[in-house]
Scaffold this active site. Structure first.
Site, PDB file in Angstrom:
ATOM      1  N   TYR A  78      41.097  89.446  66.501  1.00 32.66           N
ATOM      2  CA  TYR A  78      41.646  90.252  65.408  1.00 32.66           C
ATOM      3  C   TYR A  78      42.420  91.454  65.949  1.00 32.66           C
ATOM      4  O   TYR A  78      43.522  91.769  65.484  1.00 32.66           O
ATOM      5  CB  TYR A  78      40.478  90.707  64.527  1.00 32.66           C
ATOM      6  N   LYS A  81      46.335  92.123  65.331  1.00 30.92           N
ATOM      7  CA  LYS A  81      46.749  93.335  64.608  1.00 30.92           C
ATOM      8  C   LYS A  81      47.576  94.256  65.505  1.00 30.92           C
ATOM      9  O   LYS A  81      48.491  94.928  65.028  1.00 30.92           O
ATOM     10  CB  LYS A  81      45.522  94.062  64.056  1.00 30.92           C
TER      11      LYS A  81
HETATM   12  P1  NDP Z   1      40.458  89.781  51.471  1.00 29.28           P
HETATM   13  O1  NDP Z   1      39.618  88.830  52.261  1.00 29.28           O
HETATM   14  O2  NDP Z   1      39.827  90.551  50.366  1.00 29.28           O
HETATM   15  O3  NDP Z   1      41.736  89.000  50.886  1.00 29.28           O
HETATM   16  C1  NDP Z   1      42.510  88.246  51.760  1.00 29.28           C
HETATM   17  C2  NDP Z   1      43.701  87.667  51.031  1.00 29.28           C
HETATM   18  O4  NDP Z   1      44.481  86.933  51.978  1.00 29.28           O
HETATM   19  C3  NDP Z   1      43.311  86.671  49.943  1.00 29.28           C
HETATM   20  O5  NDP Z   1      44.270  86.692  48.892  1.00 29.28           O
HETATM   21  C4  NDP Z   1      43.383  85.340  50.688  1.00 29.28           C
HETATM   22  O6  NDP Z   1      43.588  84.204  49.839  1.00 29.28           O
HETATM   23  C5  NDP Z   1      44.589  85.576  51.570  1.00 29.28           C
HETATM   24  N1  NDP Z   1      44.611  84.700  52.724  1.00 29.28           N
HETATM   25  C6  NDP Z   1      43.681  84.559  53.701  1.00 29.28           C
HETATM   26  N2  NDP Z   1      44.062  83.605  54.572  1.00 29.28           N
HETATM   27  C7  NDP Z   1      45.244  83.134  54.141  1.00 29.28           C
HETATM   28  C8  NDP Z   1      46.129  82.111  54.590  1.00 29.28           C
HETATM   29  N3  NDP Z   1      45.884  81.370  55.678  1.00 29.28           N
HETATM   30  N4  NDP Z   1      47.257  81.864  53.863  1.00 29.28           N
HETATM   31  C9  NDP Z   1      47.540  82.588  52.768  1.00 29.28           C
HETATM   32  N5  NDP Z   1      46.742  83.566  52.290  1.00 29.28           N
HETATM   33  C10 NDP Z   1      45.607  83.830  52.971  1.00 29.28           C
HETATM   34  O7  NDP Z   1      41.108  90.747  52.563  1.00 29.28           O
HETATM   35  P2  NDP Z   1      41.349  92.347  52.514  1.00 29.28           P
HETATM   36  O8  NDP Z   1      41.975  92.732  51.232  1.00 29.28           O
HETATM   37  O9  NDP Z   1      40.104  93.017  52.946  1.00 29.28           O
HETATM   38  O10 NDP Z   1      42.413  92.525  53.708  1.00 29.28           O
HETATM   39  C11 NDP Z   1      43.812  92.465  53.479  1.00 29.28           C
HETATM   40  C12 NDP Z   1      44.519  92.811  54.774  1.00 29.28           C
HETATM   41  O11 NDP Z   1      44.146  94.108  55.189  1.00 29.28           O
HETATM   42  C13 NDP Z   1      44.157  91.871  55.928  1.00 29.28           C
HETATM   43  O12 NDP Z   1      45.304  91.642  56.720  1.00 29.28           O
HETATM   44  C14 NDP Z   1      43.127  92.664  56.702  1.00 29.28           C
HETATM   45  O13 NDP Z   1      43.077  92.284  58.038  1.00 29.28           O
HETATM   46  C15 NDP Z   1      43.666  94.067  56.516  1.00 29.28           C
HETATM   47  N6  NDP Z   1      42.661  95.116  56.696  1.00 29.28           N
HETATM   48  C16 NDP Z   1      41.546  95.161  55.893  1.00 29.28           C
HETATM   49  C17 NDP Z   1      40.640  96.174  56.057  1.00 29.28           C
HETATM   50  C18 NDP Z   1      39.439  96.283  55.190  1.00 29.28           C
HETATM   51  O14 NDP Z   1      38.656  97.211  55.407  1.00 29.28           O
HETATM   52  N7  NDP Z   1      39.245  95.435  54.196  1.00 29.28           N
HETATM   53  C19 NDP Z   1      40.795  97.191  57.096  1.00 29.28           C
HETATM   54  C20 NDP Z   1      42.007  97.069  57.860  1.00 29.28           C
HETATM   55  C21 NDP Z   1      42.895  96.055  57.655  1.00 29.28           C
HETATM   56  P3  NDP Z   1      42.310  83.509  49.085  1.00 29.28           P
HETATM   57  O15 NDP Z   1      41.926  84.456  47.989  1.00 29.28           O
HETATM   58  O16 NDP Z   1      42.859  82.229  48.596  1.00 29.28           O
HETATM   59  O17 NDP Z   1      41.236  83.365  50.112  1.00 29.28           O
END
Ligand code: NDP
Length: 242
Positions: A147, A151
């Site tokens: 990861y 990132k």
């Molecule tokens: P969630 O797990 O809540 O949501 C992830 C989203 O991405 C969902 O809509 C999911 O679709 C979609 N997704 C996952 N894999 C794929 C794929 N292969 N193709 C298309 N869509 C995909 O994640 P977060 O909201 O927590 O995170 C969002 C971003 O922020 C990420 O990049 C994460 O790394 C980054 N981030 C998050 C942090 C946190 O504290 N939460 C901190 C720092 C960065 P589906 O609903 O169908 O599964």
């Protein structure tokens, strides 16, 4: 004519808040997702934002989806590369599958989607690309070599694309959120959260998805054209980069 924005992973968590915030600002938004139909349908019914199901790690699937969004809403002005996953394990237990899944979903996806919108943005002399990285891509994290690599890769990708896009009024920036109160963080065991995460966040709390969304709205704006190649840290003071 309203600008068109695509938010990958735009149906849940941080992406959901980004989709809603851009929609409220008047953008015509397309939210994408991978497989959670129930969450996507609930989101779409509540917001009226159309949803598109495909794997951001699959170039051909991205190509079809970009064509479909362009057909439905018009050429894409704003791309938010937000979709991401975690598959945590220390390196000595990291499998090739864990490594590959994370690099593909979190980093290849940015190439796929950005490559597919860049010609159109160049042709129209306008584009806003916002990549969602992570505090752990800035500072590293135990159990997250995959990861953190993906990132951190987004940081370099952002800088290169910013340089290439500058003459065409295409900006490319990256946001590095700290720990945000979403399902991804809810998966972290409570004792780890309370002993190893919260005490190290100077503001004393997790961030909210809406706080990341407002960063995106800022960077996506037409009048944000002088900000490019930047990394916006939104982490409650947990990691203050020079
Ligand atoms: P969630 O797990 O809540 O949501 C992830 C989203 O991405 C969902 O809509 C999911 O679709 C979609 N997704 C996952 N894999 C794929 C794929 N292969 N193709 C298309 N869509 C995909 O994640 P977060 O909201 O927590 O995170 C969002 C971003 O922020 C990420 O990049 C994460 O790394 C980054 N981030 C998050 C942090 C946190 O504290 N939460 C901190 C720092 C960065 P589906 O609903 O169908 O599964």
């Amino acid at each position: 004519m309203a600008r068109v924005a695509v938010v990958t992973g735009g149906t849940r968590g941080i992406g959901e808040a980004i989709s809603i915030a851009l929609s409220r600002k008047g953008y015509r938004v397309a939210a994408t997702y991978a497989g959670n139909d129930e969450a996507a349908q609930r989101f779409s019914a509540a917001t009226g934002i159309p949803v598109y199901k495909f794997d951001v790690g699959d170039y051909d699937a991205c190509e079809k989806a970009v064509a479909q969004v362009t057909h439905d809403l018009g050429p894409i002005d704003v791309l938010v590369n937000n979709a991401g996953i975690t598959r945590d394990a220390p390196l000595h237990r990291m499998t090739r599958a864990y490594w590959g899944d994370v690099i593909r979903t979190n980093l290849d996806s940015a190439f796929n989607m950005t490559r597919l919108v860049i010609d159109s943005m160049r042709g129209r002399n306008f584009g806003r690309i916002v990549n969602i990285s992570s505090i752990n891509g800035r500072k590293g994290q135990f159990g997250q070599s995959n990861y953190a690599a993906a990132k951190a890769g987004l940081l370099g990708f952002t800088k290169a694309v910013a340089l290439e896009g500058a003459a065409k009024n295409i900006t490319c920036n990256v946001i590095a959120p700290g720990y945000i109160n979403t399902e991804m963080v809810a998966a972290v065991p409570k004792d780890i959260l309370e002993s190893k995460i919260l005490p190290f966040i100077p503001v004393g709390r997790l961030g909210t998805a809406e706080e990341i969304a407002r960063c995106v709205v800022f960077l996506a704006a037409d009048d944000a054209g002088f900000i490019t190649g930047a990394c916006l840290d939104a982490n409650g003071g947990q990691y203050i980069a020079s």
